[in-house]
Scaffold this motif. Structure first.
Motif, PDB file in Angstrom:
ATOM      1  N   LEU A  99       0.796  -1.638   0.126  1.00  0.00           N
ATOM      2  CA  LEU A  99       0.026   0.404  -0.415  1.00  0.00           C
ATOM      3  C   LEU A  99       0.919   0.933   0.071  1.00  0.00           C
ATOM      4  N   HIS A 100       0.946   2.113  -0.548  1.00  0.00           N
ATOM      5  CA  HIS A 100       1.465   3.247  -1.018  1.00  0.00           C
ATOM      6  C   HIS A 100       0.429   4.616  -0.780  1.00  0.00           C
ATOM      7  N   LEU A 101       0.690   5.010   0.401  1.00  0.00           N
ATOM      8  CA  LEU A 101      -0.369   5.947   1.111  1.00  0.00           C
ATOM      9  C   LEU A 101       0.346   7.115   1.034  1.00  0.00           C
ATOM     10  N   ASP A 102       0.127   8.418   0.950  1.00  0.00           N
ATOM     11  CA  ASP A 102       0.134   9.542   1.474  1.00  0.00           C
ATOM     12  C   ASP A 102      -0.639  10.557   1.899  1.00  0.00           C
ATOM     13  N   ARG A 103       0.160  10.836   3.706  1.00  0.00           N
ATOM     14  CA  ARG A 103      -0.872  11.072   4.940  1.00  0.00           C
ATOM     15  C   ARG A 103      -0.625  13.118   4.251  1.00  0.00           C
ATOM     16  N   GLY A 104       0.578  13.492   3.680  1.00  0.00           N
ATOM     17  CA  GLY A 104       0.400  14.540   3.257  1.00  0.00           C
ATOM     18  C   GLY A 104      -1.293  15.337   2.747  1.00  0.00           C
ATOM     19  N   THR A 105      -2.086  14.552   1.502  1.00  0.00           N
ATOM     20  CA  THR A 105      -3.040  14.447   1.323  1.00  0.00           C
ATOM     21  C   THR A 105      -4.071  14.561   2.192  1.00  0.00           C
ATOM     22  N   ALA A 106      -4.648  13.701   2.971  1.00  0.00           N
ATOM     23  CA  ALA A 106      -4.958  13.715   4.308  1.00  0.00           C
ATOM     24  C   ALA A 106      -5.215  14.542   4.833  1.00  0.00           C
ATOM     25  N   TYR A 107      -4.257  15.083   4.936  1.00  0.00           N
ATOM     26  CA  TYR A 107      -4.115  16.321   6.236  1.00  0.00           C
ATOM     27  C   TYR A 107      -4.388  17.561   5.656  1.00  0.00           C
ATOM     28  N   THR A 108      -3.751  17.569   3.998  1.00  0.00           N
ATOM     29  CA  THR A 108      -4.808  18.884   3.582  1.00  0.00           C
ATOM     30  C   THR A 108      -6.162  19.245   3.308  1.00  0.00           C
ATOM     31  N   CYS A 109      -6.476  17.681   3.400  1.00  0.00           N
ATOM     32  CA  CYS A 109      -7.925  17.497   3.380  1.00  0.00           C
ATOM     33  C   CYS A 109      -8.853  17.845   4.154  1.00  0.00           C
ATOM     34  N   ARG A 110      -8.239  17.236   5.285  1.00  0.00           N
ATOM     35  CA  ARG A 110      -8.507  17.707   6.759  1.00  0.00           C
ATOM     36  C   ARG A 110      -8.055  19.094   7.547  1.00  0.00           C
ATOM     37  N   GLU A 111      -7.438  19.580   7.268  1.00  0.00           N
ATOM     38  CA  GLU A 111      -7.407  21.248   7.228  1.00  0.00           C
ATOM     39  C   GLU A 111      -7.973  21.979   6.115  1.00  0.00           C
ATOM     40  N   ALA A 112      -8.022  21.733   5.282  1.00  0.00           N
ATOM     41  CA  ALA A 112      -9.038  22.672   4.537  1.00  0.00           C
ATOM     42  C   ALA A 112     -10.687  22.081   4.988  1.00  0.00           C
ATOM     43  N   GLY A 113     -11.141  21.764   5.935  1.00  0.00           N
ATOM     44  CA  GLY A 113     -12.193  21.138   5.564  1.00  0.00           C
ATOM     45  C   GLY A 113     -13.218  20.582   5.368  1.00  0.00           C
ATOM     46  N   ARG A 114     -12.424  19.975   4.176  1.00  0.00           N
ATOM     47  CA  ARG A 114     -13.353  19.269   3.273  1.00  0.00           C
ATOM     48  C   ARG A 114     -13.478  17.742   4.277  1.00  0.00           C
ATOM     49  N   CYS A 115     -14.778  17.366   3.120  1.00  0.00           N
ATOM     50  CA  CYS A 115     -14.922  16.144   3.354  1.00  0.00           C
ATOM     51  C   CYS A 115     -15.147  15.044   2.006  1.00  0.00           C
ATOM     52  N   ASP A 116     -14.315  14.384   2.871  1.00  0.00           N
ATOM     53  CA  ASP A 116     -13.852  13.756   1.091  1.00  0.00           C
ATOM     54  C   ASP A 116     -14.719  12.678   0.750  1.00  0.00           C
ATOM     55  N   THR A 117     -15.197  13.352   0.051  1.00  0.00           N
ATOM     56  CA  THR A 117     -17.263  12.718  -0.523  1.00  0.00           C
ATOM     57  C   THR A 117     -16.533  11.280  -1.598  1.00  0.00           C
ATOM     58  N   ALA A 118     -15.179  11.629  -2.593  1.00  0.00           N
ATOM     59  CA  ALA A 118     -14.980  10.443  -3.373  1.00  0.00           C
ATOM     60  C   ALA A 118     -13.985   9.883  -3.040  1.00  0.00           C
ATOM     61  N   GLY A 119     -13.395   9.683  -1.565  1.00  0.00           N
ATOM     62  CA  GLY A 119     -12.862   8.987  -1.314  1.00  0.00           C
ATOM     63  C   GLY A 119     -11.565   8.635  -1.723  1.00  0.00           C
ATOM     64  N   GLU A 120     -10.751   9.951  -1.855  1.00  0.00           N
ATOM     65  CA  GLU A 120      -9.549  10.215  -2.598  1.00  0.00           C
ATOM     66  C   GLU A 120      -8.398  10.580  -1.482  1.00  0.00           C
ATOM     67  N   ALA A 121      -8.612  11.005  -0.569  1.00  0.00           N
ATOM     68  CA  ALA A 121      -7.522  11.442  -0.165  1.00  0.00           C
ATOM     69  C   ALA A 121      -7.293  10.750   1.167  1.00  0.00           C
ATOM     70  N   MET A 122      -8.682  10.496   2.224  1.00  0.00           N
ATOM     71  CA  MET A 122      -8.073  10.044   3.233  1.00  0.00           C
ATOM     72  C   MET A 122      -7.374   8.782   3.547  1.00  0.00           C
ATOM     73  N   ARG A 149       3.104   1.713   3.429  1.00  0.00           N
ATOM     74  CA  ARG A 149       4.944   2.673   2.644  1.00  0.00           C
ATOM     75  C   ARG A 149       3.655   3.602   2.527  1.00  0.00           C
ATOM     76  N   TYR A 150       4.617   5.035   3.192  1.00  0.00           N
ATOM     77  CA  TYR A 150       4.047   6.271   3.193  1.00  0.00           C
ATOM     78  C   TYR A 150       5.073   7.041   2.304  1.00  0.00           C
ATOM     79  N   LYS A 151       4.402   7.902   1.887  1.00  0.00           N
ATOM     80  CA  LYS A 151       4.781   8.220   1.074  1.00  0.00           C
ATOM     81  C   LYS A 151       5.941   9.827   1.768  1.00  0.00           C
ATOM     82  N   GLY A 152       7.218  10.079   1.603  1.00  0.00           N
ATOM     83  CA  GLY A 152       7.922  10.783   1.515  1.00  0.00           C
ATOM     84  C   GLY A 152       8.195  10.111   3.389  1.00  0.00           C
ATOM     85  N   GLU A 153       7.768   9.282   3.625  1.00  0.00           N
ATOM     86  CA  GLU A 153       8.330   8.818   5.350  1.00  0.00           C
ATOM     87  C   GLU A 153       9.764   6.870   5.347  1.00  0.00           C
TER      88      GLU A 153
END
Length: 154
Positions: A99-122, A149-153
């Protein structure tokens, strides 16, 4: 080929019996045919919809495995013998997925107050999308089925 000629001779014997009296022993030929058709349908269903999702080495631990054990007397010999061995081979794997995951994408989505309705960021959504493409046998692996594996970690 030898097995095919054996089946042909058995079939011709059966047809000869049926044509004489329209009965098979003390059973009505139509009743026998209906029962056999039902057994074939059940065996096809088990082959297509149960075997791919059962860990054959741990049948008692899952509902589908217990169902398979409960109906084993209705499984035709060709399914009990060859198909079950093939299912074990298909159901186990020695490879490990990643699994190649990007916490940055999830963090950015959460900080922007968006709801990940498409299921792409979290993070869970990223994992679910990637793992949906894996063969079922990955999840039945006796070893670790995947690594994360986390991107950038490291």
């Amino acid at each position: 080929e030898g097995n095919n000629s054996s089946q042909t001779s058995k079939l011709s014997e059966l047809l000869a019996l049926l044509s004489e009296s329209e009965a098979l022993g003390k059973h009505d030929a139509r009743g026998v045919h209906v029962r056999y058709s039902l057994l074939k349908a059940l065996n096809s269903l088990v082959t297509a919809d149960v075997l791919p999702f059962v860990d054959m080495q741990q049948l008692r631990k899952s509902p589908l495995g217990r169902l398979l054990l409960g109906c084993r007397q209705f499984l035709l010999p060709e399914l009990r013998d060859s198909d079950l061995r093939e299912a074990v081979a298909r159901a186990t794997t020695s490879t490990e997925e990643a699994l190649h995951l990007d916490r940055g994408t999830a963090y950015t989505c959460r900080e922007a107050g968006r709801c990940d309705t498409a299921g792409e960021a979290m993070v869970f959504a990223q994992a679910a999308r990637q793992s949906a493409r894996w063969p079922c046998k990955v999840f039945r692996s006796q070893a670790h089925p995947f690594r994360v594996r986390y991107k950038g970690e490291p």
